[in-house]
Design a protein around this motif. Structure first.
Motif, PDB file in Angstrom:
ATOM      1  N   VAL B  13     -14.760  -9.139   5.718  1.00  0.00           N
ATOM      2  CA  VAL B  13     -13.630  -8.506   5.020  1.00  0.00           C
ATOM      3  C   VAL B  13     -13.672  -6.998   5.229  1.00  0.00           C
ATOM      4  N   ASP B  14     -14.854  -6.410   5.059  1.00  0.00           N
ATOM      5  CA  ASP B  14     -14.998  -4.966   5.156  1.00  0.00           C
ATOM      6  C   ASP B  14     -14.794  -4.469   6.598  1.00  0.00           C
ATOM      7  N   GLU B  15     -15.337  -5.214   7.549  1.00  0.00           N
ATOM      8  CA  GLU B  15     -15.335  -4.765   8.948  1.00  0.00           C
ATOM      9  C   GLU B  15     -14.021  -5.068   9.668  1.00  0.00           C
ATOM     10  N   TYR B  16     -13.383  -6.167   9.314  1.00  0.00           N
ATOM     11  CA  TYR B  16     -12.245  -6.608  10.133  1.00  0.00           C
ATOM     12  C   TYR B  16     -10.886  -6.612   9.438  1.00  0.00           C
ATOM     13  N   LEU B  17     -10.884  -6.708   8.116  1.00  0.00           N
ATOM     14  CA  LEU B  17      -9.582  -6.817   7.458  1.00  0.00           C
ATOM     15  C   LEU B  17      -9.129  -5.471   6.913  1.00  0.00           C
ATOM     16  N   ASP B  18      -7.819  -5.271   6.901  1.00  0.00           N
ATOM     17  CA  ASP B  18      -7.257  -4.069   6.301  1.00  0.00           C
ATOM     18  C   ASP B  18      -6.932  -4.350   4.845  1.00  0.00           C
ATOM     19  N   SER B  41     -14.198  -7.664  19.580  1.00  0.00           N
ATOM     20  CA  SER B  41     -14.688  -7.015  18.360  1.00  0.00           C
ATOM     21  C   SER B  41     -15.826  -7.778  17.701  1.00  0.00           C
ATOM     22  N   SER B  44     -19.716  -6.428  16.825  1.00  0.00           N
ATOM     23  CA  SER B  44     -20.303  -5.767  15.655  1.00  0.00           C
ATOM     24  C   SER B  44     -20.837  -6.791  14.657  1.00  0.00           C
TER      25      SER B  44
END
Lengths: 415, 83
Positions: B13-18, B41, B44
């Protein structure tokens, strides 16, 4: 027989699978010179018809410009048809040097090296300058050729959310232990038309001792007050370490690309970049025509200014017609439809209305973000743009999407 | 296992979602085949898992299929933790 029936069937099955997923790319034949109005045979074997072209990268309308064509003729007459050599053996003419110098001057860099295409430039640049001790930090929506080039390089790589400078900063902090940090982005993103916030990015690069590479394929020639690119638009001319760009879009539209930037990095490409070392030099006629293109774009901003006006006018009119458009200021104007079948069906109906546009959907763009990508050109007249908008209004009405927002279209057609 | 799933979900959620992404991430939500995370991506996420759990995931196993759901990612990590 090496190519046995079984082998043939396996490849045929793969093609059937591509067709089954609706991802098969049909051939479309242009039976005229590239321009705002073209003659098209589509589908294959169908009668030719004249349509307005709203899907070319011919941003400045120079693809068939008489002065550019004449310069190509001159190059052909004076320097021959082909070089029959890579650059470093016997494939470099004086005009290759002239074009590299002209690009350096135009882009405001220290040096330039030509490649057969920008895809080749992007494939070769990373491996030539970086190694296992380094890290590449890339925007998630960079062009596929940059992704391929990054994967060919032994440097570690990481990504940040599309145009999210806070996320980029987090990644820069996390990679301070590396020898070199290289931030990679598109100046203008080809699918969304977004402009990278290059000013903020350069400030971060300077704060965290990183280099910046910008792919300017959809910017060179028309972004910025004198068309030099995204770095001119954001006032960071001279502060970009590497620019890769193409002669195959606004700058004449034939082929060829380059890496332009810091002297040492360009020289390393001359020594080590494989697509430069192992592929033919650009043909003299293209080199000669490209020099003429730079004369035209350096001599006047008229075409770039007209493109800016056309872009603004189209964007205003399409919104007034009740369609959803991804906001922005570049001539890449995606009409958002979200549903893949809807994008496909509407682009087919637009063709029936005499407007040549193409639908894009997953995996070319993220799932649920299907669109018809409209590309404006300086060679479009106001009347042509009015025709295009009228066709969108008619086709949009047929599908009942005029005035609907994103949720409204998704509720009606799904994602 | 439940903890691991939550840690991985939080990272995704933190790394990929806006912030404005309206996606409910469950154990079986496809994240790669659905386009939430692209294969480029994914790197990561692999680096995060290796650092967090002190494992090394060979490229042959860190495939888009293995990384497609929180459930399949957990299974891959568990397999390497057991080694």
């Amino acid at each position: 027989m090496v190519y046995s029936d079984r082998t043939r069937q396996l490849f045929a099955d793969e093609l059937t699978s591509i067709r089954g997923k609706g991802l098969f790319k049909e051939k479309r034949f242009i039976c005229s010179a590239q321009d705002a109005e073209i003659e098209v045979e589509y589908p294959e074997g169908a009668p030719r018809r004249r349509v307005l072209n709203f899907c070319a990268n011919n941003y400045l309308g120079l693809s068939s410009h008489p002065e550019v064509v004449a310069a190509a003729h001159q190059g052909l007459e004076e320097r021959g048809y082909g070089m029959s050599s890579v650059r470093f053996i016997c494939g470099t003419q004086d005009i290759h040097r002239d074009l590299e110098n002209r690009l350096t001057e135009f882009l405001g860099t220290e040096d330039t090296i030509l490649f057969p295409s920008c895809l080749d430039a992007n494939a070769g640049v990373f491996e030539a300058i970086l190694g296992a001790e380094d890290v590449i930090i890339a925007d998630r929506l960079i062009h596929a050729s940059l992704v391929d080039g990054i994967r060919l390089c032994s440097a570690e790589y990481d990504t940040f959310k599309h145009m999210d400078m806070k996320h980029l900063e987090k990644k820069l902090e996390a990679h301070q232990d590396k020898r070199h940090r290289l931030i990679v982005t598109d100046g203008v993103f080809s699918m969304d038309g977004d402009l990278c916030p290059l000013g903020e990015m350069v400030a971060l690069a300077e704060k965290y001792d990183a280099m910046v590479l910008v792919d300017e394929c959809h910017a060179s020639g028309f972004i910025g007050k004198t068309g030099r690119g995204t770095h001119e638009h954001f006032g960071v001319l001279g502060r970009i370490d590497l620019i890769t760009t193409t002669l195959g879009k606004a700058l004449g539209g034939a082929s060829g690309g380059c890496v332009s930037g810091r002297r040492e990095l360009v020289e390393l490409c001359r020594q080590k970049a494989r697509p430069y070392l192992f592929s033919n030099a650009i043909a003299p006629s293209i080199v000669s025509a490209s020099i003429k293109v730079l004369d035209i774009v350096s001599g006047s901003t008229e075409r770039r200014d007209r493109l800016e006006w056309n872009t603004r006018y189209f964007r205003e009119q399409i919104v007034a017609a009740g369609l959803n458009i991804r906001e922005g200021e570049t001539p890449i104007a995606p009409v958002m439809l979200y549903n893949a079948k809807l994008a496909n069906d509407m682009s087919r109906d637009m063709y029936a209305e005499g407007i040549y546009v193409v639908g894009f959907f997953f995996p070319v763009v993220p799932a649920g973000a299907a669109r018809i990508r409209v590309q404006l050109s300086a060679s479009h007249t106001k009347e042509m743009i009015d025709q295009c908008v009228a066709a969108f209004r008619k086709v949009g009405e047929k599908y009942g999407i005029l005035g609907l927002d994103k949720q409204g279209i998704i509720d009606k057609y799904g994602m | 296992m439940a903890d691991m799933k939550e840690v991985i979900k939080e990272y995704i959620v933190d790394e990929y979602l806006d912030d404005d992404d309206d996606i409910e991430l469950t154990d079986t939500t496809p994240i790669i085949s659905s386009g939430i995370v692209d294969s480029f991506s994914m790197v990561s996420l692999k680096a995060f898992l290796e650092k967090k759990y002190g494992i090394s995931l060979p490229d042959s196993e860190a495939t888009p299929e293995a990384f497609d759901t929180v459930q399949s990612i957990c299974a891959l990590v568990q397999k390497h933790l057991a080694k």
